[in-house]
Design an enzyme around this catalytic site. Structure first.
Site, PDB file in Angstrom:
ATOM      1  N   ASP A  53       0.862  -1.175   0.000  1.00 40.04           N
ATOM      2  CA  ASP A  53       0.000   0.000   0.000  1.00 40.04           C
ATOM      3  C   ASP A  53       0.903   1.230   0.000  1.00 40.04           C
ATOM      4  OD1 ASP A  53      -2.406   1.606   0.422  1.00 40.04           O
ATOM      5  OD2 ASP A  53      -1.718   1.860   2.463  1.00 40.04           O
ATOM      6  N   SER A  54       0.271   2.375  -0.250  1.00 43.59           N
ATOM      7  CA  SER A  54       0.995   3.643  -0.209  1.00 43.59           C
ATOM      8  C   SER A  54       1.456   3.996   1.202  1.00 43.59           C
ATOM      9  CB  SER A  54       0.066   4.748  -0.701  1.00 43.59           C
ATOM     10  OG  SER A  54      -1.107   4.761   0.100  1.00 43.59           O
TER      11      SER A  54
ATOM     12  N   HIS B  72      -8.563   3.487   3.948  1.00 44.07           N
ATOM     13  CA  HIS B  72      -8.759   4.170   5.233  1.00 44.07           C
ATOM     14  C   HIS B  72     -10.222   4.199   5.680  1.00 44.07           C
ATOM     15  CE1 HIS B  72      -4.751   5.561   4.350  1.00 44.07           C
ATOM     16  NE2 HIS B  72      -4.693   6.315   5.434  1.00 44.07           N
TER      17      HIS B  72
ATOM     18  N   CYS C 103      -4.381  -1.319  -2.019  1.00 47.99           N
ATOM     19  CA  CYS C 103      -4.508   0.130  -2.144  1.00 47.99           C
ATOM     20  C   CYS C 103      -5.385   0.408  -3.367  1.00 47.99           C
ATOM     21  CB  CYS C 103      -3.125   0.749  -2.333  1.00 47.99           C
ATOM     22  SG  CYS C 103      -3.144   2.525  -2.610  1.00 47.99           S
TER      23      CYS C 103
ATOM     24  N   GLU D 278      -5.875   9.469   9.617  1.00 42.46           N
ATOM     25  CA  GLU D 278      -4.480   9.429  10.075  1.00 42.46           C
ATOM     26  C   GLU D 278      -4.277  10.299  11.314  1.00 42.46           C
ATOM     27  OE1 GLU D 278      -1.448   9.400   7.113  1.00 42.46           O
ATOM     28  OE2 GLU D 278      -2.417   7.707   6.113  1.00 42.46           O
TER      29      GLU D 278
ATOM     30  N   CYS E 294     -11.499   2.917  -0.517  1.00 35.94           N
ATOM     31  CA  CYS E 294     -10.209   3.430  -0.035  1.00 35.94           C
ATOM     32  C   CYS E 294      -9.897   2.677   1.257  1.00 35.94           C
ATOM     33  CB  CYS E 294     -10.310   4.924   0.235  1.00 35.94           C
ATOM     34  SG  CYS E 294      -8.843   5.604   1.055  1.00 35.94           S
TER      35      CYS E 294
HETATM   36  N1  DGL Z   1      -4.368   3.548   0.279  1.00 32.24           N
HETATM   37  C1  DGL Z   1      -5.028   4.581  -0.466  1.00 32.24           C
HETATM   38  C2  DGL Z   1      -6.251   4.037  -1.178  1.00 32.24           C
HETATM   39  O1  DGL Z   1      -6.791   2.999  -0.850  1.00 32.24           O
HETATM   40  C3  DGL Z   1      -5.405   5.747   0.411  1.00 32.24           C
HETATM   41  C4  DGL Z   1      -4.228   6.604   0.792  1.00 32.24           C
HETATM   42  C5  DGL Z   1      -3.551   7.203  -0.417  1.00 32.24           C
HETATM   43  O2  DGL Z   1      -4.042   8.231  -0.940  1.00 32.24           O
HETATM   44  O3  DGL Z   1      -2.564   6.669  -0.839  1.00 32.24           O
HETATM   45  O4  DGL Z   1      -6.721   4.658  -2.101  1.00 32.24           O
END
Ligand code: DGL
Length: 267
Positions: free
Chosen positions: A10-11, A187, A73, A153, A185
């Site tokens: 993931d990012s 989060h 992600c 976050e 997403c």
């Molecule tokens: N993990 C990202 C997503 O699911 C959210 C955070 C990001 O913008 O990288 O889109």
């Protein structure tokens, strides 16, 4: 049988919601998780830049000897994964968009499905394409909710400010009468309380973490690649940025299984 770990990336820390679901659905498996915290979040970035990052991280995990890649992600999945599918044809790949879309199409009663995600996810049209692929007669309504990531976050998941932002973001979806909403997403599962409250109890929320975990289970079954029962699982957590920060935030997303974070920067 296959004792190699599942590679999850993931990012940043968001994909730990998917890792959590993997631990719950596949408690016998080992996970190696990479969070690209130094270069994320990916949501506000351009598609090509994200594709380059996905390339790097997939390569790193393949070098670590994973048996499967889980792109945990939505933004990375939305940037397109054909390049890594082609680069590693023998490695199973699971992403988060298709599993959620399949579940949403099954859940909807009035054929109005909503999806919320980052700016990149919504602009990419990845969910529009995935819905079209199902050939189901459903309408999709999208809305980008970029501030949700920063709220989660910061640990702000309830309260007047969060509710105000949720009402603003979700109003068009309520007007469109969606009865099923994909949390597109990583989060957003941490905001399921406020999202369910604002959307109303009748709206079904689809969370890609659980749907992706079910796909991983199916794929390991199909390939007969479960880890042998007599080998206890071992998990590793890697981050391109500050490992302390990852660990702190990570506990909120995944829980106590994160004991140590290894720093693996890109330069
Ligand atoms: N993990 C990202 C997503 O699911 C959210 C955070 C990001 O913008 O990288 O889109």
């Amino acid at each position: 049988m296959d004792d190699r770990p599942i590679g999850v990336f993931d990012s940043g820390v968001g994909g730990l919601t998917v890792a959590r679901a993997l631990l719950d659905y596949l408690p016998g498996e080992s996970i190696i998780y990479y969070g690209d915290t130094a270069r994320g979040p990916y949501g506000p970035l351009e598609r090509d830049e994200v594709r380059g990052y996905v390339d790097d991280v997939a390569g790193l995990l393949v070098n670590e000897g994973v048996k499967m890649l889980v792109v945990a992600c939505n933004s990375a999945s939305s940037a397109g994964l054909d390049h890594i599918r082609n680069a590693y044809p023998d490695i199973a790949l699971v992403e988060v968009i298709e599993p959620a879309v399949r579940a949403a199409v099954k859940a909807t009663r009035n054929r109005h499905i909503g999806v919320i995600g980052t700016a990149l996810t919504v602009a990419s049209g990845s969910y529009v394409r995935a819905i079209a692929m199902t050939r189901e007669n459903v309408e999709l309504f999208q809305h980008a909710c970029p501030r949700f990531v920063e709220l989660v976050e910061r640990g702000e998941t309830a309260g007047p400010e969060v509710q105000r932002i949720a009402e603003e973001y979700l109003s068009s979806l309520i007007e469109s009468d969606v009865d099923t909403l994909i949390l597109g997403c990583t989060h957003y599962p941490l905001l399921r309380g406020v999202i369910q409250y604002v959307m109303g109890r009748d709206v079904v929320l689809i969370e890609s973490d659980k749907e992706a975990a079910i796909d991983v289970f199916s794929e390991l079954t199909r390939r007969e690649m479960f880890r042998p029962r007599d080998l206890p699982p071992q998990h590793r957590f890697l981050s391109s940025g500050d490992p302390k920060q990852f660990e702190e935030l990570g506990h909120r997303f995944l829980g106590p299984e994160i004991t140590k974070v290894e720093e693996q920067p890109w330069s």
